[in-house]
Design a protein around this motif. Structure first.
Motif, short mmCIF file in Angstrom:
data_model
loop_
_atom_site.label_atom_id
_atom_site.label_comp_id
_atom_site.label_asym_id
_atom_site.label_seq_id
_atom_site.Cartn_x
_atom_site.Cartn_y
_atom_site.Cartn_z
N LYS A 56 -52.57 15.80 -29.07
CA LYS A 56 -51.90 15.17 -30.21
C LYS A 56 -52.59 15.57 -31.51
O LYS A 56 -51.92 15.88 -32.51
CB LYS A 56 -51.92 13.64 -30.06
CG LYS A 56 -50.96 13.09 -29.07
CD LYS A 56 -51.07 11.56 -29.08
CE LYS A 56 -50.18 10.92 -28.05
NZ LYS A 56 -50.30 9.46 -28.06
N HIS A 57 -53.91 15.53 -31.49
CA HIS A 57 -54.68 15.87 -32.70
C HIS A 57 -54.43 17.33 -33.08
O HIS A 57 -54.21 17.64 -34.26
CB HIS A 57 -56.16 15.59 -32.45
CG HIS A 57 -57.03 15.79 -33.65
ND1 HIS A 57 -56.73 15.33 -34.90
CD2 HIS A 57 -58.22 16.45 -33.80
CE1 HIS A 57 -57.66 15.66 -35.75
NE2 HIS A 57 -58.60 16.37 -35.09
N ASP A 72 -52.64 18.57 -36.53
CA ASP A 72 -53.37 19.43 -37.46
C ASP A 72 -52.61 20.73 -37.72
O ASP A 72 -52.69 21.29 -38.82
CB ASP A 72 -54.76 19.76 -36.93
CG ASP A 72 -55.68 18.54 -36.98
OD1 ASP A 72 -55.32 17.58 -37.71
OD2 ASP A 72 -56.70 18.53 -36.29
N ASN A 73 -51.89 21.23 -36.75
CA ASN A 73 -51.23 22.53 -36.87
C ASN A 73 -49.70 22.40 -36.98
O ASN A 73 -48.97 23.33 -36.63
CB ASN A 73 -51.58 23.39 -35.65
CG ASN A 73 -53.05 23.73 -35.60
OD1 ASN A 73 -53.60 24.19 -36.59
ND2 ASN A 73 -53.68 23.49 -34.47
N LYS A 74 -49.23 21.31 -37.52
CA LYS A 74 -47.79 21.10 -37.59
C LYS A 74 -47.08 22.07 -38.53
O LYS A 74 -45.89 22.28 -38.42
CB LYS A 74 -47.46 19.65 -37.94
CG LYS A 74 -47.92 19.20 -39.30
CD LYS A 74 -47.57 17.74 -39.48
CE LYS A 74 -48.22 17.22 -40.77
NZ LYS A 74 -48.02 15.81 -40.93
N VAL A 112 -46.23 26.29 -33.48
CA VAL A 112 -46.28 24.87 -33.12
C VAL A 112 -44.94 24.22 -33.46
O VAL A 112 -44.41 23.40 -32.68
CB VAL A 112 -47.46 24.15 -33.84
CG1 VAL A 112 -47.40 22.64 -33.65
CG2 VAL A 112 -48.79 24.70 -33.36
N LYS A 113 -44.35 24.55 -34.60
CA LYS A 113 -43.05 24.00 -34.98
C LYS A 113 -41.98 24.36 -33.96
O LYS A 113 -41.18 23.52 -33.53
CB LYS A 113 -42.61 24.54 -36.35
CG LYS A 113 -43.17 23.81 -37.52
CD LYS A 113 -42.55 24.39 -38.78
CE LYS A 113 -43.05 23.66 -40.01
NZ LYS A 113 -42.47 24.17 -41.24
N ALA A 114 -41.99 25.62 -33.54
CA ALA A 114 -41.00 26.07 -32.55
C ALA A 114 -41.19 25.33 -31.24
O ALA A 114 -40.21 24.93 -30.58
CB ALA A 114 -41.11 27.57 -32.34
#
Length: 193
Positions: free
Chosen positions: A7-8, A12-14, A19-21
Protein backbone atom coordinates in the motif's frame (compact mmCIF):
# COMPACT_ATOMS: atom_id res chain seq x y z
CA UNK A 1 6.81 -7.72 1.52
CA UNK A 2 3.58 -7.43 3.48
CA UNK A 3 0.32 -5.65 2.62
CA UNK A 4 1.23 -2.42 4.39
CA UNK A 5 4.44 -2.13 2.41
CA UNK A 6 2.55 -2.71 -0.86
CA UNK A 7 0.00 0.00 0.00
CA UNK A 8 2.79 2.39 0.96
CA UNK A 9 4.66 1.67 -2.31
CA UNK A 10 1.56 2.18 -4.43
CA UNK A 11 0.72 5.41 -2.63
CA UNK A 12 4.24 6.77 -3.02
CA UNK A 13 4.40 5.86 -6.72
CA UNK A 14 0.87 6.75 -7.77
CA UNK A 15 2.16 9.18 -10.37
CA UNK A 16 4.27 6.50 -12.07
CA UNK A 17 2.72 5.40 -15.40
CA UNK A 18 3.28 1.69 -14.74
CA UNK A 19 1.67 1.91 -11.30
CA UNK A 20 -1.29 3.87 -12.75
CA UNK A 21 -1.80 1.25 -15.43
CA UNK A 22 -1.65 -1.55 -12.87
CA UNK A 23 -4.15 0.17 -10.54
CA UNK A 24 -6.54 0.83 -13.41
CA UNK A 25 -6.27 -2.83 -14.38
CA UNK A 26 -7.15 -3.84 -10.82
CA UNK A 27 -10.11 -1.46 -10.59
CA UNK A 28 -11.46 -2.21 -14.09
CA UNK A 29 -14.97 -3.67 -14.20
CA UNK A 30 -15.25 -7.12 -15.68
CA UNK A 31 -18.27 -9.28 -16.40
CA UNK A 32 -17.20 -11.79 -13.77
CA UNK A 33 -16.87 -9.08 -11.11
CA UNK A 34 -20.28 -7.60 -11.95
CA UNK A 35 -21.93 -11.01 -12.04
CA UNK A 36 -20.44 -11.89 -8.66
CA UNK A 37 -21.63 -8.58 -7.18
CA UNK A 38 -25.17 -8.94 -8.56
CA UNK A 39 -25.53 -12.36 -6.94
CA UNK A 40 -25.05 -10.84 -3.48
CA UNK A 41 -27.91 -9.33 -1.43
CA UNK A 42 -26.53 -5.85 -1.95
CA UNK A 43 -26.38 -6.41 -5.71
CA UNK A 44 -29.99 -7.70 -5.72
CA UNK A 45 -31.14 -4.56 -3.88
CA UNK A 46 -29.46 -2.47 -6.54
CA UNK A 47 -30.72 -4.31 -9.62
CA UNK A 48 -34.25 -5.40 -8.57
CA UNK A 49 -35.95 -1.96 -9.03
CA UNK A 50 -34.37 -1.61 -12.49
CA UNK A 51 -35.59 -5.07 -13.50
CA UNK A 52 -39.09 -4.37 -12.18
CA UNK A 53 -39.26 -1.07 -14.04
CA UNK A 54 -38.13 -2.74 -17.27
CA UNK A 55 -40.61 -5.60 -16.82
CA UNK A 56 -43.51 -3.20 -16.14
CA UNK A 57 -42.73 -1.19 -19.25
CA UNK A 58 -42.47 -4.37 -21.33
CA UNK A 59 -45.78 -5.66 -19.96
CA UNK A 60 -47.58 -2.40 -20.74
CA UNK A 61 -46.21 -2.42 -24.28
CA UNK A 62 -47.27 -6.03 -24.75
CA UNK A 63 -50.76 -5.25 -23.44
CA UNK A 64 -51.10 -2.31 -25.79
CA UNK A 65 -50.00 -4.39 -28.78
CA UNK A 66 -51.51 -7.82 -28.10
CA UNK A 67 -54.13 -7.93 -25.36
CA UNK A 68 -57.09 -6.68 -27.40
CA UNK A 69 -56.44 -9.27 -30.07
CA UNK A 70 -56.27 -12.08 -27.52
CA UNK A 71 -59.44 -10.95 -25.75
CA UNK A 72 -61.33 -10.65 -29.04
CA UNK A 73 -60.14 -14.09 -30.11
CA UNK A 74 -61.30 -15.62 -26.82
CA UNK A 75 -64.68 -13.86 -27.04
CA UNK A 76 -65.16 -15.19 -30.57
CA UNK A 77 -64.21 -18.65 -29.34
CA UNK A 78 -66.68 -18.55 -26.46
CA UNK A 79 -69.42 -16.71 -28.35
CA UNK A 80 -69.14 -17.45 -32.04
CA UNK A 81 -70.87 -15.09 -34.43
CA UNK A 82 -74.46 -15.86 -35.28
CA UNK A 83 -75.34 -17.24 -38.64
CA UNK A 84 -78.09 -15.54 -40.65
CA UNK A 85 -80.51 -18.28 -39.60
CA UNK A 86 -79.66 -17.81 -35.94
CA UNK A 87 -80.16 -14.05 -36.26
CA UNK A 88 -83.60 -14.58 -37.83
CA UNK A 89 -84.56 -17.05 -35.10
CA UNK A 90 -83.43 -14.64 -32.37
CA UNK A 91 -85.44 -11.78 -33.93
CA UNK A 92 -88.53 -13.97 -34.24
CA UNK A 93 -88.20 -15.07 -30.62
CA UNK A 94 -87.93 -11.44 -29.52
CA UNK A 95 -91.00 -10.47 -31.54
CA UNK A 96 -92.97 -13.42 -30.15
CA UNK A 97 -91.98 -12.51 -26.60
CA UNK A 98 -93.00 -8.89 -27.21
CA UNK A 99 -96.40 -9.96 -28.59
CA UNK A 100 -96.97 -12.27 -25.63
CA UNK A 101 -96.19 -9.46 -23.21
CA UNK A 102 -98.54 -7.11 -25.05
CA UNK A 103 -101.33 -9.72 -25.06
CA UNK A 104 -100.84 -10.39 -21.36
CA UNK A 105 -100.91 -6.65 -20.60
CA UNK A 106 -104.05 -6.17 -22.70
CA UNK A 107 -105.82 -9.05 -20.94
CA UNK A 108 -104.73 -7.68 -17.58
CA UNK A 109 -105.93 -4.21 -18.57
CA UNK A 110 -109.36 -5.55 -19.55
CA UNK A 111 -109.64 -7.43 -16.26
CA UNK A 112 -108.56 -4.33 -14.33
CA UNK A 113 -111.05 -2.07 -16.13
CA UNK A 114 -113.97 -4.43 -15.46
CA UNK A 115 -112.89 -4.77 -11.80
CA UNK A 116 -112.63 -0.97 -11.46
CA UNK A 117 -116.05 -0.53 -13.06
CA UNK A 118 -117.60 -3.00 -10.60
CA UNK A 119 -116.09 -1.12 -7.69
CA UNK A 120 -117.07 2.33 -8.99
CA UNK A 121 -113.49 3.48 -9.57
CA UNK A 122 -112.37 5.78 -12.38
CA UNK A 123 -111.26 3.56 -15.26
CA UNK A 124 -109.02 6.10 -16.96
CA UNK A 125 -106.29 5.70 -14.32
CA UNK A 126 -106.36 1.91 -14.14
CA UNK A 127 -103.18 1.58 -16.25
CA UNK A 128 -101.15 3.11 -13.42
CA UNK A 129 -102.18 0.29 -11.09
CA UNK A 130 -101.39 -2.68 -13.33
CA UNK A 131 -99.13 -5.24 -11.73
CA UNK A 132 -97.23 -8.22 -13.08
CA UNK A 133 -100.22 -10.51 -12.71
CA UNK A 134 -103.96 -10.41 -12.03
CA UNK A 135 -103.60 -10.89 -8.28
CA UNK A 136 -101.19 -7.96 -7.90
CA UNK A 137 -103.37 -5.76 -10.11
CA UNK A 138 -106.50 -6.50 -8.06
CA UNK A 139 -104.56 -5.85 -4.87
CA UNK A 140 -103.41 -2.49 -6.25
CA UNK A 141 -106.96 -1.61 -7.30
CA UNK A 142 -108.33 -2.64 -3.90
CA UNK A 143 -105.90 -0.25 -2.28
CA UNK A 144 -107.01 2.45 -4.73
CA UNK A 145 -110.66 1.69 -3.89
CA UNK A 146 -110.01 2.11 -0.17
CA UNK A 147 -108.16 5.39 -0.62
CA UNK A 148 -110.56 6.70 -3.27
CA UNK A 149 -113.71 6.04 -1.25
CA UNK A 150 -112.11 7.42 1.91
CA UNK A 151 -111.17 10.59 0.02
CA UNK A 152 -114.68 10.93 -1.46
CA UNK A 153 -116.26 10.41 1.98
CA UNK A 154 -113.93 13.01 3.48
CA UNK A 155 -114.78 15.48 0.72
CA UNK A 156 -118.54 14.94 1.27
CA UNK A 157 -118.17 15.42 5.01
CA UNK A 158 -116.16 18.59 4.50
CA UNK A 159 -118.78 19.94 2.11
CA UNK A 160 -121.59 19.25 4.58
CA UNK A 161 -119.60 20.87 7.39
CA UNK A 162 -119.10 23.98 5.23
CA UNK A 163 -122.89 24.22 4.84
CA UNK A 164 -123.52 23.79 8.56
CA UNK A 165 -124.72 20.20 8.62
CA UNK A 166 -123.29 17.27 10.46
CA UNK A 167 -123.12 13.92 8.79
CA UNK A 168 -124.18 10.92 10.79
CA UNK A 169 -122.71 7.67 9.59
CA UNK A 170 -125.39 5.68 7.77
CA UNK A 171 -127.90 8.48 8.22
CA UNK A 172 -130.71 9.40 5.86
CA UNK A 173 -129.34 12.70 4.69
CA UNK A 174 -131.17 15.50 6.59
CA UNK A 175 -130.55 14.26 10.08
CA UNK A 176 -134.25 13.47 10.57
CA UNK A 177 -133.68 9.87 11.51
CA UNK A 178 -134.87 8.23 8.34
CA UNK A 179 -138.44 9.22 7.26
CA UNK A 180 -138.25 11.99 4.70
CA UNK A 181 -141.08 13.53 2.86
CA UNK A 182 -141.08 15.92 -0.05
CA UNK A 183 -142.44 18.77 2.03
CA UNK A 184 -139.60 18.70 4.52
CA UNK A 185 -137.04 18.51 1.70
CA UNK A 186 -138.68 21.48 -0.04
CA UNK A 187 -138.74 23.46 3.22
CA UNK A 188 -135.10 22.68 3.79
CA UNK A 189 -134.20 23.67 0.24
CA UNK A 190 -136.04 27.03 0.57
CA UNK A 191 -134.21 27.79 3.81
CA UNK A 192 -130.87 27.37 2.09
CA UNK A 193 -131.66 29.73 -0.75
Amino acid sequence: MNLEEVKHFLNDNKENADVKAYLEELSAVSADKVKGFLETDEGQKLIRPKLDQHFTKSLETWKANNLDELVNAKVKELYPEETEEQKRIRKLEQELEKQQKEAKREKLMNTAISYASEKGLPTDIVAYFLGDDEETTKSNLSTLEEKYHAAVQQAVENKFKENGRTVEPGGGGSGQGGNLDIGSLAAEASIRK
